[in-house]
Scaffold this motif. Structure first.
Motif, PDB file in Angstrom:
ATOM      1  N   GLY A  56       6.383   3.793  -9.284  1.00 22.25           N
ATOM      2  CA  GLY A  56       6.410   2.914  -8.143  1.00 22.25           C
ATOM      3  C   GLY A  56       5.347   3.318  -7.180  1.00 22.25           C
ATOM      4  N   ARG A  57       5.136   4.826  -7.087  1.00 24.91           N
ATOM      5  CA  ARG A  57       4.264   5.215  -5.889  1.00 24.91           C
ATOM      6  C   ARG A  57       3.200   4.359  -5.561  1.00 24.91           C
ATOM      7  NH1 ARG A  57       1.850   5.581  -2.018  1.00 24.91           N
ATOM      8  NH2 ARG A  57       1.199   7.433  -0.956  1.00 24.91           N
ATOM      9  N   ALA A 108       3.098  -0.419  -4.332  1.00 20.70           N
ATOM     10  CA  ALA A 108       3.004  -0.981  -3.206  1.00 20.70           C
ATOM     11  C   ALA A 108       2.590  -0.094  -2.227  1.00 20.70           C
ATOM     12  CB  ALA A 108       4.563  -1.120  -2.894  1.00 20.70           C
ATOM     13  N   ASN A 143       2.799  -0.519   1.837  1.00 17.65           N
ATOM     14  CA  ASN A 143       3.976  -0.097   2.628  1.00 17.65           C
ATOM     15  C   ASN A 143       4.757   1.360   2.321  1.00 17.65           C
ATOM     16  OD1 ASN A 143       4.068  -3.191   1.794  1.00 17.65           O
ATOM     17  ND2 ASN A 143       4.961  -2.594   3.764  1.00 17.65           N
ATOM     18  N   ILE A 144       3.927   2.242   1.688  1.00 12.29           N
ATOM     19  CA  ILE A 144       4.548   3.761   1.633  1.00 12.29           C
ATOM     20  C   ILE A 144       3.158   4.442   2.355  1.00 12.29           C
ATOM     21  CG2 ILE A 144       4.577   5.545   0.004  1.00 12.29           C
ATOM     22  CD1 ILE A 144       5.226   3.183  -2.142  1.00 12.29           C
ATOM     23  N   PHE A 155      10.473   4.364  -6.508  1.00  7.86           N
ATOM     24  CA  PHE A 155      10.302   3.190  -5.669  1.00  7.86           C
ATOM     25  C   PHE A 155      10.406   2.108  -6.206  1.00  7.86           C
ATOM     26  CE2 PHE A 155       7.535   6.778  -4.129  1.00  7.86           C
ATOM     27  CZ  PHE A 155       7.713   6.565  -2.697  1.00  7.86           C
ATOM     28  N   VAL A 201       9.604  -1.864  -6.790  1.00  8.78           N
ATOM     29  CA  VAL A 201       8.695  -2.777  -6.120  1.00  8.78           C
ATOM     30  C   VAL A 201       8.731  -4.040  -7.279  1.00  8.78           C
ATOM     31  CG1 VAL A 201       6.161  -3.239  -6.401  1.00  8.78           C
ATOM     32  CG2 VAL A 201       7.057  -0.813  -5.731  1.00  8.78           C
ATOM     33  N   LYS A 231       5.783  -6.305  -4.248  1.00 12.13           N
ATOM     34  CA  LYS A 231       6.328  -5.860  -3.111  1.00 12.13           C
ATOM     35  C   LYS A 231       7.378  -4.845  -2.839  1.00 12.13           C
ATOM     36  CE  LYS A 231       7.892  -8.471   1.131  1.00 12.13           C
ATOM     37  NZ  LYS A 231       7.999  -7.216   1.481  1.00 12.13           N
ATOM     38  N   LEU A 232       7.465  -3.950  -1.931  1.00 12.97           N
ATOM     39  CA  LEU A 232       8.197  -2.856  -1.976  1.00 12.97           C
ATOM     40  C   LEU A 232       9.633  -3.470  -1.699  1.00 12.97           C
ATOM     41  CD1 LEU A 232       8.581   0.164  -1.822  1.00 12.97           C
ATOM     42  CD2 LEU A 232       8.454  -0.068   0.464  1.00 12.97           C
ATOM     43  N   MET A 265      14.027   2.022  -2.423  1.00  6.87           N
ATOM     44  CA  MET A 265      14.044   3.351  -3.246  1.00  6.87           C
ATOM     45  C   MET A 265      15.367   3.196  -3.860  1.00  6.87           C
ATOM     46  SD  MET A 265      11.870   5.798  -0.985  1.00  6.87           S
ATOM     47  CE  MET A 265      11.883   7.197  -2.351  1.00  6.87           C
ATOM     48  N   ASP A 287       9.409  -0.672   4.718  1.00 10.03           N
ATOM     49  CA  ASP A 287       8.398   0.490   4.536  1.00 10.03           C
ATOM     50  C   ASP A 287       9.298   1.715   4.308  1.00 10.03           C
ATOM     51  OD1 ASP A 287       5.830  -0.465   5.449  1.00 10.03           O
ATOM     52  OD2 ASP A 287       6.967  -1.592   6.916  1.00 10.03           O
TER      53      ASP A 287
END
Ligand SMILES: Cc1cc2nc3c(=O)[nH]c(=O)nc-3n(C[C@H](O)[C@H](O)[C@H](O)COP(=O)(O)OP(=O)(O)OC[C@H]3O[C@@H](n4cnc5c(N)ncnc54)[C@H](O)[C@@H]3O)c2cc1C
Ligand SMILES: Cc1ncc(C[n+]2csc(CCOP(=O)(O)OP(=O)(O)O)c2C)c(N)n1
Ligand code: SF4
Ligand code: SF4
Ligand code: SF4
Ligand SMILES: [Mg+2]
Lengths: 596, 350
Positions: A212-213, A216, A219-220, A303, A305, A309-310, A313, A344
């Protein structure tokens, strides 16, 4: 044991625990006494000479001196050494008139400094007064390095930093800001007499392979990059729910900054157990005080998502297990994974060195961790004219270490430019002076107070959380500073023993409150340590051993918990003991001392 | 000048069996001259009482006048104390002991306080065998009044001003043995290894226990030619034995080579162990003790250590067959049992 050689400058240096632990060897008790005497300017200058950034360090230093402080071995808390330094900076008068002022007569040599952090600035300060033409290059808009880009204003106000950076830049430094150096070859071609690399450890670590890194991205954020963007006002807000991953000082600054930019539910999530986190205890306290929970033993797993959209986690819960060799590892507890919501995520899991701008065919060697091969004493690289210091030399440390490196690199550069041997470095400047003023009068305040450590007052949370630039700590007022200064035990006032005067009356043994002194038959150190009036179990602290006395015994003093109260010397009928103040100053480039 | 000792102590120092620290046995900071032998004796008393687990409120210190008699202020600050008149400590001690036999009594005196103005009281204290540990801090001079020769100054000893003492000295330890004291020892302020076990044994002894402690006056009698200086004493010391006090029901920790060790069992069941250094000396035999002292005197040596002990001696309360309950605890009903008791007694007389 052999009689102690007190002529070795390192013997008494080691007794001054705080100064010994300070990478720049700041004469701590000397400036604390000056603060107690309301001589803030003098106290500031003692600091400035050694550590270059007293106002900055009085707020942000990692303070390796405090865990070393003798007071911590006789009661719960060490002296608030760091925050006393700030008092000197807050209350100083005009200090500039005590500093070397440009223009300086030229010595015809030119030095380039790459990076404008504390390491480079220290080199600049030490070399400019000697007549070097200094060219400082930094990609940022102004000097200070990570002190400006990373350390948030609520810990270090911009004015405080700028004042101390400008003290140096005003020494006729040719600064080239907004200038990224993209090639060492180009610099070398410009025929500087020497080059100093103080580019720090600028790359924040990522979790590139965590599921997932990359789904999104917006926001990371990488913690140190995000902090720099906040400092340079490119970023002004963050989501309401924030996860900060990591447990060091970057994590603490990220979470506290988030609270000021709109973060409401900000959580720090860290792999290791709470007690093992890299952040200092006071940093953790400050974060928790701002309603930021710290969830330890949580290892990031994914992550989450949804629709690009995030959402948050997931973490695996672990606990620390030690194997038979005492090696600790984190093992899953078997509990279900934990999901934490987030708008975030800030990754604050460490920094790395990176030198994309150094060509690998110049003869500058790198080791297997991609760090340059640097001599730990001279800071010289494998190209003789190129020196490193600060985070760029041996990986990320802290400001005071960068300063200490800067001083030594400046000594080397000065020797190098004069064609001298870099390993023939001057000894420290030392001075040992009796404090005796009368039979029982001392020039220092020998009384030992029982006061517990004073707490530095803080501004109201309701105010500080609204304004990113509002400094949280208010600093000691001068009355409290005096009381805190009185807690210092004056470890630089040494107990000096002259055996030819001793009549072995035992008066010093009888009076010593902490049972430091014994007259015993001589033995090997390990045996001797057990046969004293109180066991000397702390082997980090030396035994001060005399030559044989008329009864064939020796005087043995365990330095460990001596209060430097002077009672032994007051009760000695023959002045075989004397209290003598020991000043130890690291020799700077050109062996010039700015304090006369 | 520092008037207060810092309150911090070495963090590794142990507590005693009562849970007290050694600090709890200290007094206020000494005002004696730096290097005075008396301060070392104070330190030895602190250590001995700490190690003996004495409850501070169960001990009373009594003294006369002199630098030596000032020292009770500098140790056992939590104990009772009475600083009496010059040479009159024995009578105050006798009164106190008769009123409350439950306390331990520690008399502290000087050679002037004991061998000159207080001699009359001293000898009667021995004669009555009061249960007290009596320590003379012996510096051969009147320290407090600037160093005049005292009655214990040796013949031929030179003063700081250069005059030579023409008179015979009084040997307080010899006198005490002669008068029948049950515990007599001599020591040196600079030898705590010997002094501490002797103090412990003296405190355990049930009756008059005397220790003559040579204690140099660093200000007025530490000159060349003085026989009470640190240097002179160190060079002329000769001990009867080395000592170790073993309290009741304690394991013996000191290692002795077989055969060389002797012991005296104290009245309360503790032991004084010793390794003899003198031939023909037996501390329980008065003649050998007196002989050892004479021999040392003739050789110009100072004999230290336990010299004589008689654990069968009876103290004043035993001699007078007093009530086992202390006088100060007897109430009016105990002391005036009323008309019935009187009638009973009268009847028994018919
Ligand atoms: C979030 C955070 C908080 C911290 N808090 C503290 C703290 O409270 N106390 C403390 O003691 N330490 C703290 N540190 C560590 C401290 O900031 C650093 O150890 C210290 O600044 C290192 O100094 P330096 O001189 O080696 O380099 P830096 O301060 O890193 O400065 C290097 C400079 O070089 C510039 N540069 C790099 N490459 C080039 C190039 N090729 N061309 C031109 N310019 C270049 C960079 O822009 C930067 O300005 C913190 C670090 C972080 C990340
Ligand atoms: C009745 C009386 N007479 C004389 C004095 C003066 N005086 C005070 S101390 C002292 C002698 C003390 O000598 P010592 O007992 O040996 O004590 P030191 O000071 O030597 O320890 C004398 C004579 C006095 N205080 N009271
Ligand atoms: S200064 Fe002297 S008396 Fe004071 S603690 Fe140190 S050794 Fe002991
Ligand atoms: S007080 Fe002075 S003379 Fe006495 S033993 Fe100590 S150092 Fe030696
Ligand atoms: S005068 Fe002599 S006996 Fe009195 S305190 Fe001074 S040294 Fe000790
Ligand atoms: Mg006397």
């Amino acid at each position: 044991m052999q009689p102690t050689n007190i002529k070795n400058p390192e013997y008494f240096h080691k007794v001054v625990d705080c100064q010994y632990a300070c990478p720049a060897h700041t004469p701590v008790p000397e400036y604390i006494r000056l603060i107690a005497a309301e001589k803030y300017t003098e106290a500031y200058m003692i600091n400035w000479e050694s550590n270059v950034f007293p106002g900055v360090l009085g707020r942000t230093c990692d303070r390796p001196c405090e865990p070393a402080c003798r007071r911590g071995r006789i009661e719960a808390e060490p002296v608030a050494i760091c925050r006393l330094k700030r008092v000197a900076a807050d209350h100083k008068a005009d200090v500039k008139k005590h500093m070397p002022s440009a223009p300086f007569p030229s010595n015809g040599k030119k030095v380039a400094l790459i990076g404008g952090g504390p390491a480079s600035l220290t080199v600049a300060r030490d070399l400019a007064p000697l007549g070097y033409e200094i060219h400082l290059f930094d990609e940022q808009v102004s000097g200070g390095g990570m002190m400006r880009s990373q350390i948030p204003s609520f810990r270090l106000p911009e004015e405080v930093l700028s004042e101390e950076v400008n003290f140096i830049l005003d020494m006729g430094i040719h600064s080239h800001f907004k200038t990224y150096v993209k090639s060492l070859r180009e610099i070398l071609d410009k025929k500087y007499d020497a080059v100093f690399v103080g580019t720090g450890a600028p790359r924040g670590k990522d979790l590139p392979d965590l599921p997932g890194r990359w789904d999104a991205k917006s926001n990371i954020h990488i913690g140190i990059e995000w902090l720099a963007s906040v400092a340079f006002e490119h970023i002004h807000s963050i989501g309401k729910k924030v996860i900060v991953v990591g447990g060091g000082n970057t994590a603490m600054d990220c979470c506290r900054t988030s609270r000021r930019l709109g973060g409401v539910e900000v959580k720090v999530v860290v792999r290791s157990p709470f007690a093992e986190m890299k952040a200092s205890p006071w940093e953790k306290e400050d974060a928790m005080h701002e309603d930021i929970p710290i969830l330890d033993c949580h290892v990031p797993k994914t992550f989450v998502v949804e629709d690009g959209k995030l959402k948050g986690m997931t973490f695996e819960k672990v606990h620390a297990v030690k194997d038979e060799n005492g090696k600790r590892s984190l093992v899953s507890t078997g509990e279900p994974d934990v999901f934490i919501e987030a708008d975030d995520v800030l990754l604050a899991i460490g920094q790395e060195n990176t030198f994309p701008w150094i060509e690998r065919d110049l003869g500058l060697e790198f080791n297997k961790w991609e760090l340059p091969s640097v001599d730990p004493v001279t800071f010289q690289s494998t190209i003789p004219s190129v020196f490193f210091g600060g985070d760029s030399a041996f990986g990320p440390k802290n400001i005071i270490t960068a300063v200490a490196h800067g001083h030594q690199a400046a000594v080397s550069i000065d020797l190098y430019c004069q064609g001298k041997n870099l390993n023939e470095r001057l000894h420290p400047m030392v001075n040992l002076v009796s404090q005796k003023m009368g039979i029982h009068e001392w020039a220092y305040d020998s009384k030992i107070v029982d006061d517990l450590r004073y707490v530095v007052p803080q501004a109201e949370k309701a105010i500080t959380l609204k304004d990113r630039k509002k400094e949280v700590e208010l600093g000691f007022d001068v009355q409290t500073a005096f009381k805190e200064a009185q807690r210092c035990l004056n470890c630089d006032v040494q107990t000096v023993f002259t055996e030819s005067r001793c009549i072995e009356c035992d008066a010093c043994v009888d009076i010593c409150p902490t049972s430091c002194i014994s007259f015993v038959p001589n033995e090997e150190e390990d045996a001797l340590r057990l046969h004293l009036n109180a066991p000397a179990k702390n082997k980090n602290q030396d035994l001060y051993v005399s030559d044989a006395l008329p009864t064939t015994r020796v005087m043995v003093k365990d330095e460990d918990v001596c209060l430097h109260c002077g009672l032994c010397a007051e009760r000695c009928p023959t002045s075989a003991w004397d209290m003598q103040k020991y000043l130890y100053q690291v020799t700077k480039a050109g062996s010039c001392s700015h304090i006369r | 000048m520092t008037y207060q000792r810092p309150s911090f102590r070495h963090p590794e120092l142990p507590l005693n069996e009562l849970g007290y620290r050694k600090k709890d046995y200290e007094g206020s900071l000494s005002t004696l001259c730096a290097g005075c032998g008396h301060d070392s004796i104070s330190a030895a008393l602190i250590q001995a009482c700490f190690e003996l687990n004495i409850e501070p409120h169960k001990l009373a210190k009594l003294s006369g006048i002199g630098c030596s008699s000032k020292t009770p202020t500098y140790f056992l600050g939590n104990s009772h104390g009475f600083n009496s008149v010059h040479g009159r400590m024995p009578s105050v001690a006798t009164g106190a002991n008769l009123a409350n036999r439950d306390l331990m009594y520690l008399g502290v005196s000087g050679d002037g306080d004991t061998a000159s103005i207080g001699m009359g009281q001293f000898v009667h204290l021995i004669r009555r065998n009061l249960n007290i540990t009596y320590i003379v801090m012996n510096n051969g001079c009147y320290g407090l009044t600037k160093g005049q020769d005292s009655a214990t100054a040796d013949k031929g000893s030179k003063s700081k001003a250069g005059s030579v003492n023409p008179f015979q000295n009084i040997d307080l330890a010899g006198l005490a043995i002669e008068l029948g004291a049950g515990f007599v020892a001599r020591s040196f302020s600079g030898d705590k290894l010997q002094l501490i076990p002797l103090i412990k044994a003296a405190l355990a002894h049930p009756g008059f226990a005397f220790i003559d402690v040579i204690s140099p006056c660093v200000t007025f009698n530490n000159n060349v030619g003085s026989t009470k200086s640190y240097d002179y004493v160190r060079h002329h010391i000769d001990a009867t034995a080395t000592f170790d006090f073993v309290p009741l029901a304690k394991e013996i920790t000191t290692h002795y080579s077989a055969g060389s060790t002797q012991e005296v069992k104290m009245h309360d069941g503790s032991y004084l162990k010793f390794n003899k250094l003198q031939k023909d000396w037996d501390p329980t035999k008065k003649e050998t003790a007196v002989h050892a002292m004479h021999k040392a005197n003739e050789a110009g040596e100072i004999l230290t250590g336990l010299i004589y002990i008689n654990e069968d001696s009876k103290d004043l309360h035993q001699i007078l067959n007093t009530n086992s309950r202390p006088l100060n605890q007897l109430t009016e009903t105990d002391l005036c049992p009323g008309i019935h008791k009187l009638e009973e007694i009268n009847k028994s007389l018919c």
